[in-house]
Write a protein that holds these residues in place. Structure first.
Motif, PDB file in Angstrom:
ATOM      1  N   ARG A  72      11.175  18.340   1.921  1.00 51.89           N
ATOM      2  CA  ARG A  72      11.551  17.068   1.286  1.00 51.89           C
ATOM      3  C   ARG A  72      10.467  16.570   0.347  1.00 51.89           C
ATOM      4  O   ARG A  72      10.770  16.004  -0.718  1.00 51.89           O
ATOM      5  CB  ARG A  72      11.869  16.027   2.360  1.00 51.89           C
ATOM      6  N   LEU A  73       9.212  16.795   0.685  1.00 55.22           N
ATOM      7  CA  LEU A  73       8.121  16.406  -0.210  1.00 55.22           C
ATOM      8  C   LEU A  73       8.158  17.224  -1.499  1.00 55.22           C
ATOM      9  O   LEU A  73       7.968  16.685  -2.598  1.00 55.22           O
ATOM     10  CB  LEU A  73       6.771  16.598   0.492  1.00 55.22           C
ATOM     11  N   ILE A  74       8.385  18.530  -1.367  1.00 56.62           N
ATOM     12  CA  ILE A  74       8.463  19.388  -2.550  1.00 56.62           C
ATOM     13  C   ILE A  74       9.566  18.912  -3.482  1.00 56.62           C
ATOM     14  O   ILE A  74       9.377  18.799  -4.701  1.00 56.62           O
ATOM     15  CB  ILE A  74       8.699  20.855  -2.129  1.00 56.62           C
ATOM     16  N   ARG A  75      10.726  18.619  -2.915  1.00 59.04           N
ATOM     17  CA  ARG A  75      11.844  18.181  -3.756  1.00 59.04           C
ATOM     18  C   ARG A  75      11.542  16.850  -4.424  1.00 59.04           C
ATOM     19  O   ARG A  75      11.809  16.672  -5.625  1.00 59.04           O
ATOM     20  CB  ARG A  75      13.110  18.085  -2.907  1.00 59.04           C
ATOM     21  N   GLU A  76      10.970  15.916  -3.671  1.00 61.28           N
ATOM     22  CA  GLU A  76      10.656  14.606  -4.249  1.00 61.28           C
ATOM     23  C   GLU A  76       9.611  14.716  -5.351  1.00 61.28           C
ATOM     24  O   GLU A  76       9.712  14.038  -6.383  1.00 61.28           O
ATOM     25  CB  GLU A  76      10.157  13.665  -3.150  1.00 61.28           C
ATOM     26  N   ALA A  77       8.633  15.574  -5.152  1.00 62.44           N
ATOM     27  CA  ALA A  77       7.529  15.663  -6.115  1.00 62.44           C
ATOM     28  C   ALA A  77       7.881  16.472  -7.356  1.00 62.44           C
ATOM     29  O   ALA A  77       7.417  16.138  -8.457  1.00 62.44           O
ATOM     30  CB  ALA A  77       6.304  16.281  -5.440  1.00 62.44           C
ATOM     31  N   LEU A  78       8.728  17.493  -7.213  1.00 63.71           N
ATOM     32  CA  LEU A  78       8.816  18.498  -8.278  1.00 63.71           C
ATOM     33  C   LEU A  78      10.222  18.760  -8.818  1.00 63.71           C
ATOM     34  O   LEU A  78      10.354  19.431  -9.848  1.00 63.71           O
ATOM     35  CB  LEU A  78       8.230  19.820  -7.774  1.00 63.71           C
ATOM     36  N   HIS A  79      11.273  18.276  -8.158  1.00 65.51           N
ATOM     37  CA  HIS A  79      12.629  18.536  -8.641  1.00 65.51           C
ATOM     38  C   HIS A  79      12.963  17.634  -9.810  1.00 65.51           C
ATOM     39  O   HIS A  79      12.648  16.438  -9.762  1.00 65.51           O
ATOM     40  CB  HIS A  79      13.631  18.321  -7.498  1.00 65.51           C
ATOM     41  N   PRO A  80      13.579  18.174 -10.895  1.00 64.89           N
ATOM     42  CA  PRO A  80      14.000  19.557 -11.121  1.00 64.89           C
ATOM     43  C   PRO A  80      12.787  20.479 -11.314  1.00 64.89           C
ATOM     44  O   PRO A  80      11.840  20.127 -12.013  1.00 64.89           O
ATOM     45  CB  PRO A  80      14.855  19.468 -12.388  1.00 64.89           C
ATOM     46  N   TYR A  81      12.849  21.655 -10.721  1.00 66.82           N
ATOM     47  CA  TYR A  81      11.692  22.524 -10.649  1.00 66.82           C
ATOM     48  C   TYR A  81      11.415  23.220 -11.985  1.00 66.82           C
ATOM     49  O   TYR A  81      12.349  23.593 -12.702  1.00 66.82           O
ATOM     50  CB  TYR A  81      11.908  23.584  -9.567  1.00 66.82           C
ATOM     51  N   GLY A 122      17.187  21.493  -2.391  1.00 67.87           N
ATOM     52  CA  GLY A 122      18.058  21.253  -3.532  1.00 67.87           C
ATOM     53  C   GLY A 122      18.215  22.480  -4.407  1.00 67.87           C
ATOM     54  O   GLY A 122      18.219  22.387  -5.632  1.00 67.87           O
ATOM     55  N   GLN A 123      18.387  23.642  -3.776  1.00 62.36           N
ATOM     56  CA  GLN A 123      18.519  24.894  -4.519  1.00 62.36           C
ATOM     57  C   GLN A 123      19.828  25.585  -4.185  1.00 62.36           C
ATOM     58  O   GLN A 123      20.418  25.373  -3.124  1.00 62.36           O
ATOM     59  CB  GLN A 123      17.357  25.843  -4.169  1.00 62.36           C
TER      60      GLN A 123
END
Length: 294
Positions: A72-81, A122-123
């Protein structure tokens, strides 16, 4: 000694992935005992953003890190990747309410884990998934990998790797199908199998490195900075003094120089330590330095 700055995963496949040779492992972004939310959520998000801004293109995560916290942190910080970012996750384990680590490797469990990772990240497809082995159990490796390869055929996984794998298990896995990477514990002070206090073991990277090199498999060391260096061995501290850097930076540089097939993923919950770790990319060890370190 100069070292490559990138490494290619599955170089002979139809969809190879070229990434930076120093990645970032997200496990330490969780709360104590790899459980719950980070103490400083804002810093955790900034660590992820800074890592990518500073050229990191390989992130390692798992949905059992803090119970979906790192995903969840990765998605919040970097999405859209970013297009060049590779997010690698792991399946095969889960956490109980008492915070213990237990196998979660039956085919239906592996499928549930993949679906959960896809949802929380989110992938539509995960580029690289490691099957983490938890020691001998009732589910044979062939059955576990068979489920992973089925998910790959369905398009949910691009490449399949193995984690926490012994030499015999890796040899078996290579006979069963296309293995892209290996993720084992490995660092200057921890090169071979470590017995865990509550049973089981973490196989070491040195036991499989030659196989990885022979088969063109990136070996991704975890826990490379976790264990204290042997007090009787002052060689790494001597090299650190010579280069005016930290022992952690020498440890990472040693891995980068040891083999072009090593892809370290040092983790930290400190933005300052992240920046320090990334500086190891610029630390050039001579042949004499490497010989001295052994």
């Amino acid at each position: 000694m100069s070292v490559p700055t990138t490494i290619t995963i599955a170089p002979n496949s139809a969809q190879p992935l070229t990434v930076s040779r120093l990645g970032y492992g997200t496990m330490r972004l969780t709360g104590p005992e790899i459980w719950g939310e980070p103490a400083n959520r804002a810093e955790a998000l900034q660590i992820l953003r800074t890592a990518v801004e500073q050229g990191v293109t390989f992130l390692d995560t798992a949905d059992y890190y803090g119970q979906d916290v790192t995903n969840r942190l990765i998605r919040e910080a970097l999405h859209p990747y970013p297009d060049n970012l590779v997010i690698c996750t792991k399946v095969g384990a889960t956490r109980r309410p008492d915070k213990s680590w237990v196998p979660y490797h039956r085919p239906e469990q592996l499928r549930a884990s993949i679906d959960n990772n896809l949802r929380t990240l989110g992938q539509e497809q995960i580029q690289l998934v490691h099957l983490r082995l938890m020691g001998a159990g009732p589910v044979p490796l062939a059955e576990q990998l068979g489920a992973m390869f089925e998910l790959q055929r369905e398009g949910k996984i691009l490449h399949v790797g193995l984690s926490n794998v012994t030499r015999p298990e890796l040899l078996e896995g290579l006979q069963l199908g296309s293995i892209a990477t290996v993720e084992n514990m490995y660092g200057y002070a921890q090169r071979t199998t470590v017995q865990l206090p509550h049973g089981g073991a973490n196989p070491g990277g040195e036991e499989v490195l030659d196989l990885c090199e022979q088969h063109g498999l990136p070996l991704i060391p975890f826990f490379s900075l976790l264990h204290a260096l042997p007090k009787a061995d002052s060689r790494i501290s001597e090299i650190a003094r010579r280069h005016q850097v930290s022992e952690a930076q020498v440890n990472l540089a040693w891995l980068l120089h040891k083999s072009p097939w090593l892809l370290p993923i040092p983790g930290t919950s400190s933005l300052a330590h992240l920046r320090e770790n990334l500086q190891a990319r610029d630390l050039h060890l001579s042949a004499e330095d490497m010989a001295y370190l052994g």
